[in-house]
Design a protein around this motif. Structure first.
Motif, PDB file in Angstrom:
ATOM      1  N   ILE A  64       0.843  -1.207   0.000  1.00  0.00           N
ATOM      2  CA  ILE A  64       0.000   0.000   0.000  1.00  0.00           C
ATOM      3  C   ILE A  64       0.873   1.250   0.000  1.00  0.00           C
ATOM      4  O   ILE A  64       0.610   2.207  -0.739  1.00  0.00           O
ATOM      5  CB  ILE A  64      -0.969  -0.027   1.201  1.00  0.00           C
ATOM      6  N   ALA A  65       1.924   1.238   0.793  1.00  0.00           N
ATOM      7  CA  ALA A  65       2.811   2.406   0.893  1.00  0.00           C
ATOM      8  C   ALA A  65       3.440   2.761  -0.448  1.00  0.00           C
ATOM      9  O   ALA A  65       3.644   3.940  -0.747  1.00  0.00           O
ATOM     10  CB  ALA A  65       3.893   2.152   1.935  1.00  0.00           C
ATOM     11  N   GLY A  66       3.726   1.753  -1.289  1.00  0.00           N
ATOM     12  CA  GLY A  66       4.391   1.999  -2.553  1.00  0.00           C
ATOM     13  C   GLY A  66       3.479   2.093  -3.756  1.00  0.00           C
ATOM     14  O   GLY A  66       3.952   2.054  -4.889  1.00  0.00           O
ATOM     15  N   SER A  67       2.182   2.227  -3.539  1.00  0.00           N
ATOM     16  CA  SER A  67       1.221   2.193  -4.652  1.00  0.00           C
ATOM     17  C   SER A  67       0.181   3.297  -4.523  1.00  0.00           C
ATOM     18  O   SER A  67      -0.020   3.850  -3.446  1.00  0.00           O
ATOM     19  CB  SER A  67       0.467   0.853  -4.643  1.00  0.00           C
ATOM     20  N   LEU A  68      -0.504   3.565  -5.645  1.00  0.00           N
ATOM     21  CA  LEU A  68      -1.747   4.330  -5.586  1.00  0.00           C
ATOM     22  C   LEU A  68      -2.819   3.358  -5.117  1.00  0.00           C
ATOM     23  O   LEU A  68      -2.862   2.215  -5.585  1.00  0.00           O
ATOM     24  CB  LEU A  68      -2.134   4.851  -6.966  1.00  0.00           C
ATOM     25  N   CYS A  69      -3.674   3.793  -4.227  1.00  0.00           N
ATOM     26  CA  CYS A  69      -4.697   2.890  -3.689  1.00  0.00           C
ATOM     27  C   CYS A  69      -6.053   3.564  -3.719  1.00  0.00           C
ATOM     28  O   CYS A  69      -6.163   4.776  -3.533  1.00  0.00           O
ATOM     29  CB  CYS A  69      -4.341   2.504  -2.259  1.00  0.00           C
ATOM     30  N   TYR A  70      -7.060   2.746  -3.936  1.00  0.00           N
ATOM     31  CA  TYR A  70      -8.424   3.224  -4.045  1.00  0.00           C
ATOM     32  C   TYR A  70      -9.300   2.341  -3.166  1.00  0.00           C
ATOM     33  O   TYR A  70      -9.283   1.115  -3.294  1.00  0.00           O
ATOM     34  CB  TYR A  70      -8.903   3.141  -5.498  1.00  0.00           C
ATOM     35  N   GLY A  71     -10.048   2.964  -2.271  1.00  0.00           N
ATOM     36  CA  GLY A  71     -10.970   2.225  -1.421  1.00  0.00           C
ATOM     37  C   GLY A  71     -12.394   2.514  -1.803  1.00  0.00           C
ATOM     38  O   GLY A  71     -12.720   3.627  -2.227  1.00  0.00           O
ATOM     39  N   ILE A  72     -13.247   1.502  -1.657  1.00  0.00           N
ATOM     40  CA  ILE A  72     -14.692   1.697  -1.799  1.00  0.00           C
ATOM     41  C   ILE A  72     -15.267   1.602  -0.387  1.00  0.00           C
ATOM     42  O   ILE A  72     -14.949   0.681   0.368  1.00  0.00           O
ATOM     43  CB  ILE A  72     -15.354   0.642  -2.700  1.00  0.00           C
ATOM     44  N   PHE A  73     -16.151   2.547  -0.068  1.00  0.00           N
ATOM     45  CA  PHE A  73     -16.703   2.652   1.276  1.00  0.00           C
ATOM     46  C   PHE A  73     -18.218   2.774   1.227  1.00  0.00           C
ATOM     47  O   PHE A  73     -18.770   3.326   0.278  1.00  0.00           O
ATOM     48  CB  PHE A  73     -16.140   3.896   1.982  1.00  0.00           C
ATOM     49  N   ASP A  74     -18.867   2.256   2.268  1.00  0.00           N
ATOM     50  CA  ASP A  74     -20.280   2.540   2.506  1.00  0.00           C
ATOM     51  C   ASP A  74     -20.378   3.133   3.913  1.00  0.00           C
ATOM     52  O   ASP A  74     -19.353   3.482   4.500  1.00  0.00           O
ATOM     53  CB  ASP A  74     -21.162   1.310   2.295  1.00  0.00           C
ATOM     54  N   GLU A  75     -21.586   3.229   4.454  1.00  0.00           N
ATOM     55  CA  GLU A  75     -21.757   3.850   5.771  1.00  0.00           C
ATOM     56  C   GLU A  75     -20.998   3.100   6.864  1.00  0.00           C
ATOM     57  O   GLU A  75     -20.599   3.692   7.862  1.00  0.00           O
ATOM     58  CB  GLU A  75     -23.239   3.896   6.180  1.00  0.00           C
ATOM     59  N   SER A  76     -20.807   1.801   6.696  1.00  0.00           N
ATOM     60  CA  SER A  76     -20.175   0.999   7.743  1.00  0.00           C
ATOM     61  C   SER A  76     -18.651   0.991   7.665  1.00  0.00           C
ATOM     62  O   SER A  76     -17.989   0.572   8.604  1.00  0.00           O
ATOM     63  CB  SER A  76     -20.692  -0.448   7.674  1.00  0.00           C
ATOM     64  N   GLY A  77     -18.082   1.418   6.551  1.00  0.00           N
ATOM     65  CA  GLY A  77     -16.637   1.423   6.415  1.00  0.00           C
ATOM     66  C   GLY A  77     -16.196   0.925   5.048  1.00  0.00           C
ATOM     67  O   GLY A  77     -16.951   0.968   4.074  1.00  0.00           O
ATOM     68  N   GLN A  78     -14.981   0.399   4.977  1.00  0.00           N
ATOM     69  CA  GLN A  78     -14.411  -0.036   3.705  1.00  0.00           C
ATOM     70  C   GLN A  78     -14.958  -1.385   3.288  1.00  0.00           C
ATOM     71  O   GLN A  78     -15.012  -2.324   4.077  1.00  0.00           O
ATOM     72  CB  GLN A  78     -12.886  -0.110   3.808  1.00  0.00           C
ATOM     73  N   ILE A  79     -15.354  -1.481   1.998  1.00  0.00           N
ATOM     74  CA  ILE A  79     -15.905  -2.746   1.481  1.00  0.00           C
ATOM     75  C   ILE A  79     -15.214  -3.175   0.176  1.00  0.00           C
ATOM     76  O   ILE A  79     -15.575  -4.205  -0.390  1.00  0.00           O
ATOM     77  CB  ILE A  79     -17.437  -2.670   1.294  1.00  0.00           C
ATOM     78  N   GLY A  80     -14.242  -2.406  -0.292  1.00  0.00           N
ATOM     79  CA  GLY A  80     -13.538  -2.767  -1.516  1.00  0.00           C
ATOM     80  C   GLY A  80     -12.201  -2.074  -1.586  1.00  0.00           C
ATOM     81  O   GLY A  80     -11.935  -1.104  -0.858  1.00  0.00           O
TER      82      GLY A  80
END
Length: 138
Positions: free
Chosen positions: A46-62
């Motif tokens: 993660i530190a060495g990359s571009l990262c993309y998270g998908i989130f809903d109301e409860s938190g990260q899901i992707g």
């Protein structure tokens, strides 16, 4: 950069501070490509990359990770959606976000997959032969 889904309660963000390392590691442990990756190795990736998270109301899901020089090449890695949220078009939405993201939209993109060819072909990816050298961790 952040996107909100038009009709579903989801958002995508490239802000690494929002990422949930434990959730990402748990998701990756269920995959065929990263099931033996340690949480420390996941954190380093993660530190060495571009990262993309998908989130809903409860938190990260992707999650999706991209290794890139931001000029010529991008390697798409670790694309995964929590099983409870699959089948809602989130993978397609994530790819649309990626292809429009200013850091990588102008780069040649590569990825490897055993099971999602149809998804990526919808976005112009072609099946090609590749060579691979695998490093065995000790």
């Amino acid at each position: 950069m952040e996107w909100k889904h038009d009709s579903l309660p989801y958002r995508i963000s490239d802000d690494k501070q929002l990422l949930d390392l434990n959730m990402i590691h748990t998701l990756l442990q269920s995959s065929y490509w990263a099931s033996e990756r340690s949480i420390e190795r996941t954190k380093e990736s993660i530190a060495g990359s571009l990262c993309y998270g998908i989130f809903d109301e409860s938190g990260q899901i992707g999650f999706m990770r991209v290794v890139t020089d931001r000029a010529t090449i991008s390697w798409i890695c670790d694309v995964i959606i929590h099983p409870d949220h699959r089948g809602k078009g989130l993978g397609k939405w994530l790819m649309q976000y990626l292809l429009e993201h200013p850091d990588v939209r102008h780069t040649n993109m590569l990825l490897g997959t055993r099971d999602a060819h149809g998804l990526y072909e919808q976005f112009g990816f072609e099946r090609r032969e590749m060579m691979r050298r695998t490093v065995v961790s000790h």
